[in-house]
Design an enzyme around this catalytic site. Structure first.
Site, PDB file in Angstrom:
ATOM      1  N   ASP A 187      65.940  27.911 -35.411  1.00  0.00           N
ATOM      2  CA  ASP A 187      64.639  28.504 -35.695  1.00  0.00           C
ATOM      3  C   ASP A 187      64.470  29.796 -34.900  1.00  0.00           C
ATOM      4  OD1 ASP A 187      61.874  28.105 -36.859  1.00  0.00           O
ATOM      5  OD2 ASP A 187      61.360  28.186 -34.729  1.00  0.00           O
ATOM      6  N   GLU A 202      67.756  31.570 -38.433  1.00  0.00           N
ATOM      7  CA  GLU A 202      66.642  32.183 -39.155  1.00  0.00           C
ATOM      8  C   GLU A 202      66.329  33.527 -38.507  1.00  0.00           C
ATOM      9  OE1 GLU A 202      61.897  31.337 -40.020  1.00  0.00           O
ATOM     10  OE2 GLU A 202      62.826  30.770 -38.127  1.00  0.00           O
TER      11      GLU A 202
END
Length: 555
Positions: free
Chosen positions: A218, A286
């Site tokens: 993330d 990401e």
């Protein structure tokens, strides 16, 4: 990354899949949002045992891996992306033994398991932060990004939070501000401290030993902040892009030159990659950056010594990915780093589902699916995408997402993409739960359930299965090179070359007709049922709205 002699160190009882350091290259990865996939105990919230129960559906698609969004212990202020214990399962989702069952069942089905690691920040309930905030001289005092106020008491710089307002929150105990790029309850870790890096790598080792095959990272470009805490410059209006934050959010008014994307991240990613090598594990990062996403992705994935792949936001934007847009993205990527490896996706848990976002008709959705399976890189599919689910309309009183609540009504948040998966049409919960679902199931989703499409040869589910099978049959599509894209109006053409074959792809991404010039040589129609028929010796083909032409030949 060079081979290693270090043997994998698995926990007793874990049955790993055979080590293949390149399994990720060209793979189709299926994202599971655990709160919304399958509830096994009737409490209205999806859980790990529910995931284990439904894994055969993912295997039937032809996907090679799953990515499970966070299930760690958390106060759930940001639904698991605020972690209070990296090495345990939140009781909402089950137990660590339940997670082991997921890995075991997935491996039985030939599916690899990737889990979502949030390394840039923790919850303010994490024991690390509880100690850090006590004083300026305790053992974990510098584990988070703390800073003194300016002389007038205001925050140390102008950085903004993705969730709105200042990225700094005052703590009276330390008489300092701490950095939070997201919610105030999500303090940012200070990765400039070697001990913090080591603690995070211990988390990586813990899960590798439990048999996971990789990680989704993330906010990978948020790991480091500028050590001098310099102000971000303003972003010129003509450069603003709503792919990360809607226009109502002032976050999108800055060029985030110093609050993220720092060069120190590269060395940390090299350390991270070294931990993966003995296990043949892979990572997809990401990259949250509206201006330089492709270039940052190239930095992080090129050279073979950092993460294997990243997914940028180019195909997650509000504006439809037209033929010129797709070609321009690949051109930028090839110029940034020819060996960079993208992981493309149209939808995820943070964006409006692409069927709604791009206002796609059924033929248009099918054309985009086929195109996705032909692009160089790997692929992430988001749960329910294979059913053609549109964005759900969630009433304000049912909203759970803090982002949506903060920016309502101009932006309705992320709950519309997070509503429960629909498995059947027999009840209002769509087979997701026997209780009351944590978010309402959309009535528009029920007719599109898995059961309703399972035996329908013309369904969207069937189309996804055939498109994924087509990709898996052709080595050129999985791992081959890609020629520069040729664009003519709404049509896009390119070649994939590798594994002793070539595949020609032409797609009409528009409502009118388009003419595609076919390559010279002897070609045969490929992807039965996915593209138009072409007679031998044809030199050009007229594509109707949203039609695709797929040809192949041996080298």
């Amino acid at each position: 990354m060079q081979p290693t002699d270090r043997a994998p160190d698995y926990l007793t009882g874990v049955t790993p899949l055979p080590i293949d350091p390149d399994w990720w290259r060209g793979a189709v990865i299926y994202q599971i949002y655990p709160r919304s996939y399958q509830d096994s105990n009737g409490d209205g919230v999806g859980d790990l045992l529910g995931i284990a129960e439904r894994l055969p559906h993912i295997a039937s698609l032809g996907a090679e891996a799953i990515w499970i969004s966070p299930f760690f212990t958390s106060p759930m202020k940001d639904f698991g992306y605020d972690v209070s214990d990296y090495c345990d399962v939140d009781p909402m989702f089950g137990t660590i033994a339940d997670f082991d069952r997921v890995v075991t069942r997935a491996h039985e089905l030939g599916l690899r398991v990737m889990i979502d690691l949030v390394l840039s920040h923790t919850s303010d309930r994490h024991p690390w932060f509880a100690e850090s905030k006590v004083s300026r001289d305790n053992p974990r005092a510098n584990w988070y990004v703390w800073a003194d106020p300016k002389p007038d008491g205001t925050p140390p710089n102008n950085w903004l939070s993705v969730f709105g307002g200042s990225a700094w929150h005052w703590h009276p105990g330390r008489e300092q501000y701490y950095l939070h790029n997201f919610l105030t309850s999500q303090p940012d870790l200070n990765l400039h401290e070697p001990v913090v890096q080591e603690a995070l790598l211990d988390v990586v080792r813990f899960w590798l030993k439990r048999g996971v095959d990789g990680f989704r990272l993330d906010t990978i470009n948020f790991y480091f902040a500028d050590k001098y805490l310099r102000d971000n410059p303003p972003l010129p209006r003509e450069m603003r892009n709503d792919s990360i934050a809607p226009g109502v959010n002032p976050y999108n008014h800055q060029l985030h030159l110093f609050s993220k994307n720092q060069p120190e991240n590269l060395d940390f990613l090299r350390r991270f990659r070294a931990e993966l090598v003995p296990y043949g594990a892979a990572a997809v990062g990401e990259v949250g950056d509206a201006q330089r996403g492709l270039e940052i992705m190239a930095e992080y994935t090129s050279g073979g010594d950092k993460v294997q792949m990243c997914y940028p936001f180019e195909l997650l934007q509000p504006s439809r990915a037209t033929a010129p847009f797709v070609a321009a993205a690949f051109d930028r990527l090839s110029r940034a780093a020819p060996d960079a490896w993208p992981c493309w996706s149209y939808s995820n848990h943070d964006t409006v589902r692409h069927i709604t976002r791009w206002r796609l008709s059924d033929p248009a959705a099918r054309a985009y699916t086929t195109l996705l399976m032909c692009l160089r890189g790997s692929v992430c599919l988001y749960q329910g995408e294979e059913l053609g689910l549109p964005e759900a309309d969630v009433a304000f009183e049912d909203l759970q997402d803090p982002y949506g609540i903060a920016f309502w009504p101009e932006f309705k948040g992320r709950d519309g993409a997070r509503t429960p998966m629909v498995w059947e049409t027999s009840n209002q919960a769509g087979g997701f739960t026997t209780g009351k679902p944590w978010l309402p199931v959309s009535p528009t989703h029920l007719p599109l359930s898995v059961a309703a499409q399972e035996d329908n040869a013309g369904s969207m589910l069937d189309h996804y299965r055939r498109a994924i099978a087509f990709r898996r049959r052709h080595p050129a599509l999985r791992t081959g090179a890609q020629s520069p894209m040729i664009v003519s109006g709404n049509a896009i053409e390119f070649l994939r070359i590798g594994g002793g074959e070539q595949v020609f792809v032409a797609a009409n991404l528009g409502e009118g007709t388009a003419t595609a010039l076919l390559p010279l040589g002897e070609w045969r129609v490929a992807g039965q049922g996915l593209g138009v028929d072409v007679a031998p010796g044809t030199t050009e083909v007229v594509l109707g709205p949203w039609q695709v032409c797929l040809l192949s030949r041996s080298d």
